[in-house]
Write a protein that holds these residues in place. Structure first.
Motif, short mmCIF file in Angstrom:
data_model
loop_
_atom_site.label_atom_id
_atom_site.label_comp_id
_atom_site.label_asym_id
_atom_site.label_seq_id
_atom_site.Cartn_x
_atom_site.Cartn_y
_atom_site.Cartn_z
N LYS A 40 0.87 -1.18 0.00
CA LYS A 40 0.00 0.00 0.00
C LYS A 40 0.90 1.23 0.00
O LYS A 40 1.56 1.52 0.99
N MET A 41 0.92 1.94 -1.12
CA MET A 41 1.78 3.11 -1.21
C MET A 41 1.02 4.30 -1.76
O MET A 41 0.33 4.20 -2.77
N HIS A 42 1.16 5.40 -1.06
CA HIS A 42 0.76 6.70 -1.57
C HIS A 42 1.97 7.36 -2.23
O HIS A 42 3.11 7.16 -1.81
N ALA A 43 1.70 8.15 -3.23
CA ALA A 43 2.75 8.95 -3.88
C ALA A 43 3.89 8.06 -4.38
O ALA A 43 5.05 8.30 -4.07
N ALA A 44 3.54 7.06 -5.17
CA ALA A 44 4.55 6.17 -5.74
C ALA A 44 5.14 6.81 -7.00
O ALA A 44 5.13 6.23 -8.10
N ILE A 45 5.66 8.02 -6.85
CA ILE A 45 6.18 8.77 -8.00
C ILE A 45 7.40 8.06 -8.56
O ILE A 45 8.38 7.81 -7.86
N ASP A 46 7.33 7.69 -9.83
CA ASP A 46 8.42 7.02 -10.54
C ASP A 46 8.88 5.75 -9.84
O ASP A 46 10.05 5.36 -9.94
N VAL A 47 7.96 5.09 -9.13
CA VAL A 47 8.29 3.80 -8.52
C VAL A 47 8.03 2.69 -9.54
O VAL A 47 7.02 2.70 -10.24
N VAL A 48 8.95 1.74 -9.61
CA VAL A 48 8.82 0.59 -10.50
C VAL A 48 8.56 -0.66 -9.66
O VAL A 48 9.33 -0.98 -8.75
N ALA B 288 0.09 8.28 -8.24
CA ALA B 288 0.80 7.19 -8.93
C ALA B 288 1.28 7.74 -10.27
O ALA B 288 0.87 7.30 -11.34
N GLN B 289 2.14 8.71 -10.19
CA GLN B 289 2.61 9.48 -11.35
C GLN B 289 3.98 8.96 -11.78
O GLN B 289 4.93 8.98 -11.00
N GLY B 290 4.04 8.48 -13.01
CA GLY B 290 5.28 7.87 -13.47
C GLY B 290 5.47 6.47 -12.93
O GLY B 290 6.55 5.89 -13.07
N THR B 291 4.43 5.91 -12.31
CA THR B 291 4.50 4.58 -11.70
C THR B 291 4.38 3.52 -12.79
O THR B 291 3.55 3.62 -13.69
N ARG B 292 5.23 2.48 -12.69
CA ARG B 292 5.16 1.38 -13.65
C ARG B 292 5.03 0.06 -12.91
O ARG B 292 5.81 -0.25 -12.01
N VAL B 293 4.03 -0.74 -13.30
CA VAL B 293 3.78 -2.06 -12.75
C VAL B 293 3.97 -3.05 -13.89
O VAL B 293 3.16 -3.10 -14.82
N PRO C 167 0.71 9.70 -15.10
CA PRO C 167 0.54 8.46 -15.84
C PRO C 167 0.93 7.24 -15.02
O PRO C 167 1.98 7.20 -14.40
N THR C 168 0.04 6.24 -15.05
CA THR C 168 0.26 4.96 -14.38
C THR C 168 0.27 3.88 -15.45
O THR C 168 -0.71 3.71 -16.17
N LEU C 169 1.38 3.17 -15.54
CA LEU C 169 1.59 2.20 -16.61
C LEU C 169 1.55 0.79 -16.04
O LEU C 169 2.31 0.46 -15.12
N ILE C 170 0.67 -0.05 -16.59
CA ILE C 170 0.49 -1.43 -16.14
C ILE C 170 0.69 -2.33 -17.35
O ILE C 170 -0.17 -2.38 -18.24
N ASP C 171 1.83 -3.00 -17.42
CA ASP C 171 2.15 -3.75 -18.64
C ASP C 171 2.76 -5.11 -18.33
O ASP C 171 3.48 -5.28 -17.35
N ASN C 172 2.44 -6.08 -19.18
CA ASN C 172 3.04 -7.41 -19.16
C ASN C 172 2.84 -8.14 -17.83
O ASN C 172 3.71 -8.88 -17.36
N ASN C 173 1.66 -7.94 -17.23
CA ASN C 173 1.34 -8.61 -15.98
C ASN C 173 0.32 -9.72 -16.21
O ASN C 173 -0.41 -9.73 -17.21
N LEU C 174 0.24 -10.65 -15.25
CA LEU C 174 -0.84 -11.61 -15.18
C LEU C 174 -1.72 -11.21 -14.01
O LEU C 174 -1.28 -11.21 -12.86
N LEU C 175 -2.97 -10.85 -14.31
CA LEU C 175 -3.94 -10.39 -13.32
C LEU C 175 -5.05 -11.43 -13.27
O LEU C 175 -5.97 -11.42 -14.09
N LEU C 176 -4.98 -12.34 -12.29
CA LEU C 176 -5.79 -13.55 -12.33
C LEU C 176 -6.79 -13.66 -11.18
O LEU C 176 -7.44 -14.69 -11.04
N SER C 177 -6.92 -12.63 -10.37
CA SER C 177 -7.89 -12.69 -9.27
C SER C 177 -9.30 -12.39 -9.77
O SER C 177 -9.49 -11.94 -10.91
N GLU C 178 -10.30 -12.62 -8.90
CA GLU C 178 -11.70 -12.42 -9.30
C GLU C 178 -11.93 -11.00 -9.81
O GLU C 178 -12.64 -10.80 -10.80
N CYS C 179 -11.38 -10.02 -9.13
CA CYS C 179 -11.39 -8.64 -9.61
C CYS C 179 -9.95 -8.26 -9.92
O CYS C 179 -9.09 -8.28 -9.04
#
Length: 667
Positions: free
Chosen positions: A347-355, A374-379, A413-425
């Motif tokens: 749980k993170m607030h202000a994950a600026i440029d966190v990878v 979540a600005q510049g954040t990449r998941v 910008p929040t970037l979510i790429d190349n992940n496996l998201l397999l939970s119900e939600c």
């Protein structure tokens, strides 16, 4: 200088190889930049408060377990003086002098965004390394009841209770068939394990330790945030190859320093809402030195983080510009005895440029929660699964259904790429400024278009949150949310069967529906959102005479190259969606700790010609006017898949470069 520490030494020496210190704290009191502290196997019952840090990344202080995970730093002590009271209930008396100025059995878990109906002390009682369930009245130790909201309900009848008697802490516990004097029974004693009391202790490496069982406090963004391990408002820590478990609240904190004028102010002064207090905290931190030069840029890597009550990793402001990679984060908040916001694997607030990359996050109340900025954040390249309650679990008031990723009130910008998201939600998206690229998504998107106001029932209560100078902490502006501003390219969506028990509980709560809790996989919740052509086509002239409605409508949704299996549904403006008929199978199998996918979706996938996605194609997040780019400002070409393999000019949709990759070990 190298200092040696060995808990088995006959007596403490001078820290040399032949005469090692007995305690890590002895080395931590004298180590200076460039020093290394080598710790032999053993159990270290201490709270380590490093006096100094390094000077830069090349001249840090390193604390290293000589044998990985064999040096154990614990906040607990064994208790062997149990006497039987009645049946399977035992009692023990602990002198309060053991605890010093901080008694976990008189200190309650409390603070902003904590559910006050939950009564819990920061102490715990452990039976063979597993924490028992605290009860609010002594009678429930003698007559325990199964707690249906726990993810492990069978163990919830192992209960404990505490009270004070003069200068003693009295514990009662129901151990059922176990004799506590013959088993390993421990209690929390220390507040932290490795955490400097002073701010600015920078450039420390903690490598290869087992760290466990501390009496940490609730860590909301409007309070001093602590964990069992934490850099305490500094720069450049590396926490690597550690096992971190059984913190009462948070395992690792990359969080905020103490602001005495804004310490849990919402729940102590009441009259200014927590959201405004958080805005105040951000602005105050900026005035007091919250900059890229002073704070953040930490690395947490290859850690096994589990069985913590609130979060595996928590942070507000202090974790900016960090890298969190290759960690295994699991079984967080499964007891469900702590409730409120601020809960999740991370749980993170202000994950600026966190990878966040290559993490394996599962069996958490919520996987990754990115709240505000979540600005510049990449998941990227993460495996998420089972971040939802087991079948039959009763949801706790104050806790959500759970999802892999929650992005809340951020402008991107929040970037979510190349992940496996397999939970119900898969994701809760009460936000804007998103890009989903090359993911495999088997869950739904919830709360699209909702969840950004502040919850007032009869008054207008929008939340204004900040956005920042790109790749900096300086605040550039504050704004509410129009929703949308979301991009979906080259993803695979797979509809799975709906969990009826979860749907029924959502209906009982009154928040079941397309824009709330739902189990429809795909971009369908973005029905009615404009295309970029329709949205920007409105702004051909200056809007005068009070006609400003276009400035307050939903922002556009961008789509391309997405594939939908098993009845997954695209939004109504997605004209080039590929909808694949036929019965699809998708299952995540675990054997000996290794996870693999079993699926036929690549047998059903038609031949496609997709383009390579890159930063320039994704454009800018609307409010901060910042591109979806790397933390250093360089453009990204999405030519690497989940495993880091190279994609060619005509990539497959989803996270894998080729069909056979789906059968490889994922973790």
């Amino acid at each position: 200088m190298i200092y040696y520490v060995n808990a088995s030494a006959i007596r403490s020496g001078d820290g040399s190889r032949l005469r090692p210190f007995q305690r890590i704290s002895e080395a931590a009191a004298i180590a200076v930049a460039g020093d290394e502290v080598l710790v032999a196997p053993g159990v270290y019952h201490e709270q380590i408060d490093p006096a100094r840090g390094g000077t830069d990344d090349r001249c840090r202080i390193t604390y290293r377990s000589v044998e990985p995970l064999k040096a154990v730093i614990t906040g607990a002590e064994s208790v062997k003086n149990w006497t039987k009271v009645e049946g399977t209930v035992w009692t023990a008396r602990i002198p309060n002098s053991l605890f010093g100025s901080y008694n976990p059995y008189t200190t309650l878990v409390k603070g902003d965004w904590f559910n006050p109906e939950c009564i819990a002390h920061t102490g715990e009682v452990y039976l063979n390394g597993k924490s028992l369930y605290e009860v609010p009245v002594k009678e429930k130790v003698f007559s325990p009841e199964v707690y249906a909201s726990s993810w492990d309900p069978d163990f919830t009848v192992y209960t404990w209770y505490t009270e004070q008697d003069g200068d003693e802490t009295v514990l009662y516990a129901n151990f059922h068939q176990y004799d506590p004097n013959a088993e390993n029974v421990e209690i929390n004693v220390r507040r932290n394990c490795f955490h400097p009391s002073q701010m600015g202790i920078s450039y420390i490496t903690l490598s290869g330790f087992t760290v466990r069982q501390a009496a940490t406090t609730w860590a909301p963004p409007t309070a001093y945030q602590e964990g069992m391990i934490g850099p305490h408002w500094s720069k450049g820590w590396i926490i690597e190859d550690c096992e971190v478990s059984h913190s009462k609240c948070s395992g690792i904190s990359l969080g905020k320093y103490l602001q005495p004028n804004n310490e849990n102010k919402w729940t102590t002064r009441f009259c200014k809402d927590g959201t405004q207090n958080e805005r105040d905290a951000i602005c105050q931190a900026q005035l007091e030195g919250w900059t890229k030069e002073n704070i953040g840029s930490h690395i947490v890597r290859r850690c096994n983080i589990h069985d913590c009550g609130q979060t595996g990793i928590v942070g507000h402001l202090g974790g900016v510009f960090s890298i969190i990679e290759d960690n295994h984060i699991h079984h967080i908040n499964n007891k469900q005895n702590l409730a409120g916001a601020e809960i999740g694997g991370i749980k993170m607030h202000a994950a600026i440029d966190v990878v966040y990359r290559r993490n394996h996050i599962h069996h958490c109340t919520r996987g990754l929660w990115l709240d505000w900025q979540a600005q510049g954040t990449r998941v990227t390249q993460n495996l998420f699964h089972h971040n939802h309650p087991p079948v039959g679990t009763k949801l706790v008031d104050g806790l959500a259904l759970g999802e892999d990723i929650f992005v809340e009130v951020s402008h991107g910008p929040t970037l979510i790429d190349n992940n496996l998201l397999l939970s119900e939600c898969a994701c809760r998206l009460s936000t804007q400024g998103l890009a989903f690229v090359h993911n495999l998504i088997a869950g739904s998107f919830t709360f699209v278009g909702n969840g950004t106001d502040n919850g007032a029932k009869n008054e207008h209560s929008p939340r204004y949150t900040p956005y920042h100078v790109p790749h900096r902490t300086e605040v550039m502006g504050f704004m509410t949310f129009l929703h949308g501003d979301a991009r979906f390219y080259n993803n695979i969506f797979v509809q799975m069967p709906e969990r009826a028990d979860l749907a029924d509980q959502a209906k009982e709560r009154g928040n079941y529906g397309l824009g709330f809790v739902n189990f429809i996989c795909g971009t369908k919740p973005y029905d009615g959102y404009p295309t970029p052509e329709a949205y920007f086509g409105q702004f051909t002239t200056y809007f005068s005479r009070g006609y400003k409605e276009p400035y307050y409508g939903h922002l556009p949704v961008y789509t391309g190259g997405n594939v939908y299996f098993g009845g997954a549904q695209p939004c109504d403006t997605e004209k080039d969606a590929t909808i694949v008929e036929g019965e699809v199978t998708l299952a995540l199998r675990e054997e000996n700790g290794e996870y693999r996918l079993e699926t036929n979706l690549y047998d059903l996938l038609p031949e496609m010609k997709l383009g390579v996605i890159a930063t320039e194609m994704l454009g800018e997040a609307f409010e901060p006017e910042q591109k979806f780019e790397a933390a250093d400002g360089s453009p990204i070409t999405f030519d690497e898949d989940y495993f880091g393999s190279h994609r060619g000019l005509n990539p497959l949709p989803g996270p894998f470069v080729c069909p056979r990759c789906a059968g490889r070990t994922l973790n």
